[in-house]
Design an enzyme around this catalytic site. Structure first.
Site, PDB file in Angstrom:
ATOM      1  N   ASP A 127       0.913  -1.531  -0.018  1.00  0.00           N
ATOM      2  CA  ASP A 127       0.071  -0.780   0.198  1.00  0.00           C
ATOM      3  C   ASP A 127       0.895   1.054  -0.292  1.00  0.00           C
ATOM      4  O   ASP A 127       2.163   1.472   0.739  1.00  0.00           O
ATOM      5  CB  ASP A 127      -0.981   0.202   0.920  1.00  0.00           C
ATOM      6  CG  ASP A 127      -2.476  -1.481   1.094  1.00  0.00           C
ATOM      7  OD1 ASP A 127      -2.530  -1.230  -0.113  1.00  0.00           O
ATOM      8  OD2 ASP A 127      -2.119  -1.104   2.477  1.00  0.00           O
ATOM      9  N   ASP A 141      -7.382  -0.922  -4.957  1.00  0.00           N
ATOM     10  CA  ASP A 141      -8.114  -0.503  -3.557  1.00  0.00           C
ATOM     11  C   ASP A 141      -9.488   0.308  -4.610  1.00  0.00           C
ATOM     12  O   ASP A 141     -10.438   0.371  -3.763  1.00  0.00           O
ATOM     13  CB  ASP A 141      -7.223  -0.087  -2.917  1.00  0.00           C
ATOM     14  CG  ASP A 141      -6.548  -1.362  -1.684  1.00  0.00           C
ATOM     15  OD1 ASP A 141      -7.426  -2.714  -1.568  1.00  0.00           O
ATOM     16  OD2 ASP A 141      -5.712  -0.652  -1.146  1.00  0.00           O
TER      17      ASP A 141
END
Length: 176
Positions: A127, A141
């Site tokens: 991330d 995401d």
């Protein structure tokens, strides 16, 4: 790639195309983030509201389930199977686009779960997009959240996943 007779890409081909582009963008941006960013050293993009901040996430959004990565992997695989089953029935472009985003995002994060340390099925997701200091995500995401929003909109509007199949041998009845 198949077309729908009008020269446009057909729904199933659109689904595969969107899923592929989403997966490639997700993995390419993760490779870039790993090469360009240093954990713990965020880079402001839009002030401190949006930052690039490299983290390896063992859990889901908001680090939920960070001690049960393998469970998240199994849940992701179940969702993937559900999307693939639904993909066989898709007959319209809005659903094809939506399922393509969902499929590409799910596969993008599953690649991390299987290919990254600490090991297959337990890998940490890369991330790097930090939203207001609330959570850190990635391109997969974004695709998953966008798809969830469109699913709600399509469901609310009653847009069917598949066109009604004609009944073999049925004839239209005249209005009257």
């Amino acid at each position: 790639m198949t077309t729908d007779g009008s020269g446009r890409v057909g729904p199933r081909s659109l689904l595969v195309l969107v899923a592929g582009v989403t997966l490639v963008l997700d993995q390419a941006t993760k490779v870039w983030a790993l090469a360009a960013l240093t954990p713990g050293q965020p880079v402001d993009v839009i002030g401190s509201a949006i930052r690039l901040n490299l983290v390896r996430n063992p859990g889901a959004a908001f680090s939920v389930g960070d001690r049960a990565t393998w469970v998240l992997t199994l849940v992701s695989l179940a969702i993937l199977v559900g999307v693939l089953v639904a993909a066989r029935r898709v007959r319209n472009r809005p659903w094809a686009l939506t399922l393509g985003l969902l499929l590409g995002g799910a596969v993008g994060n599953l690649v991390d779960r299987f290919a990254r340390s600490p090991g297959p099925g337990r890998g940490h997701v890369v991330d790097f997009i930090d939203y207001f200091g609330w959570f850190v995500g990635n391109v997969a995401d974004i695709a998953i959240v966008a798809a969830a929003g469109v699913v709600m909109l399509l469901a609310h509007r009653g847009v069917p996943l598949a066109a009604r199949e004609p009944v073999v041998g049925a004839q239209e009845q005249p209005d009257g």
